[in-house]
Scaffold this active site. Sequence first.
Site, PDB file in Angstrom:
ATOM      1  N   ARG A  74      24.773  15.998 -64.730  1.00  0.00           N
ATOM      2  CA  ARG A  74      24.125  15.339 -65.874  1.00  0.00           C
ATOM      3  C   ARG A  74      23.191  14.225 -65.400  1.00  0.00           C
ATOM      4  NH1 ARG A  74      28.744  13.006 -69.316  1.00  0.00           N
ATOM      5  NH2 ARG A  74      27.037  12.156 -70.561  1.00  0.00           N
TER       6      ARG A  74
ATOM      7  N   LYS B 153      23.489   1.571 -72.621  1.00  0.00           N
ATOM      8  CA  LYS B 153      22.330   1.317 -73.481  1.00  0.00           C
ATOM      9  C   LYS B 153      22.700   1.244 -74.961  1.00  0.00           C
ATOM     10  CE  LYS B 153      20.699   6.126 -73.635  1.00  0.00           C
ATOM     11  NZ  LYS B 153      21.827   6.678 -72.845  1.00  0.00           N
TER      12      LYS B 153
END
Length: 218
Positions: free
Chosen positions: A171, A13
């Site tokens: 995560r 991203k």
Amino acid sequence: MYAIILGAPGAGKGTQADILSKKMELPHIASGDLFRQALEARTEVGLLAKSHMDNGQLVPDEVTIKLILERINQPDCASGYLLDGFPRTLHQAEVLDKALMERGKSIDKAIYIEVPNEALVKRLSGRWLCRNCQTPYHMTSSPPKTPGRCDKCGGELYQRSDDREETVKDRLNVFFAQILPILGYYKKQGKLIKVDGNQEIQEVTEEILSALKAPMSP
């Protein structure tokens, strides 16, 4: 264009936000960068955030929102911006919308870069660094010429603890638990765009640009 770039760690991203920022001539606003800048400049919001961090507490959403709003209220954001790394929770998305609404503005589109979980684990757990010069390597896409040694300085390569496979999986589990409500929130508003992030970087960029030009379904 007021847009948000969403994606898991390793989805790309930040890379895409940087490319789109240049192509669309819009500021790329990364929440992590804002925190670092505010801390370095010792601004009021930066010191407020630091006081929470020093006490081992999470920075409250309201403080993060204030930091974001300070940035998007600057002149270069008048015609739009790309938010990267924010919002991270449904509450942050709701508070952001409320704050923007009070200023007569709103998010236009939320772009979610979708990458299969196995590919994310492979991308993240393959990262290694040189202990001397910090040159990054990836065991799949950019491996060193000599295993375990840096091409530039010959230093030993090591893997950060948060790039180890088990830590990466943990995560990602946290990320997906937080992102699903956010995706539902923007989908309900008719603002969500999903793109295939398991492609070459240029192909992902082209898909995002194409999707941004297309009319959104109500």
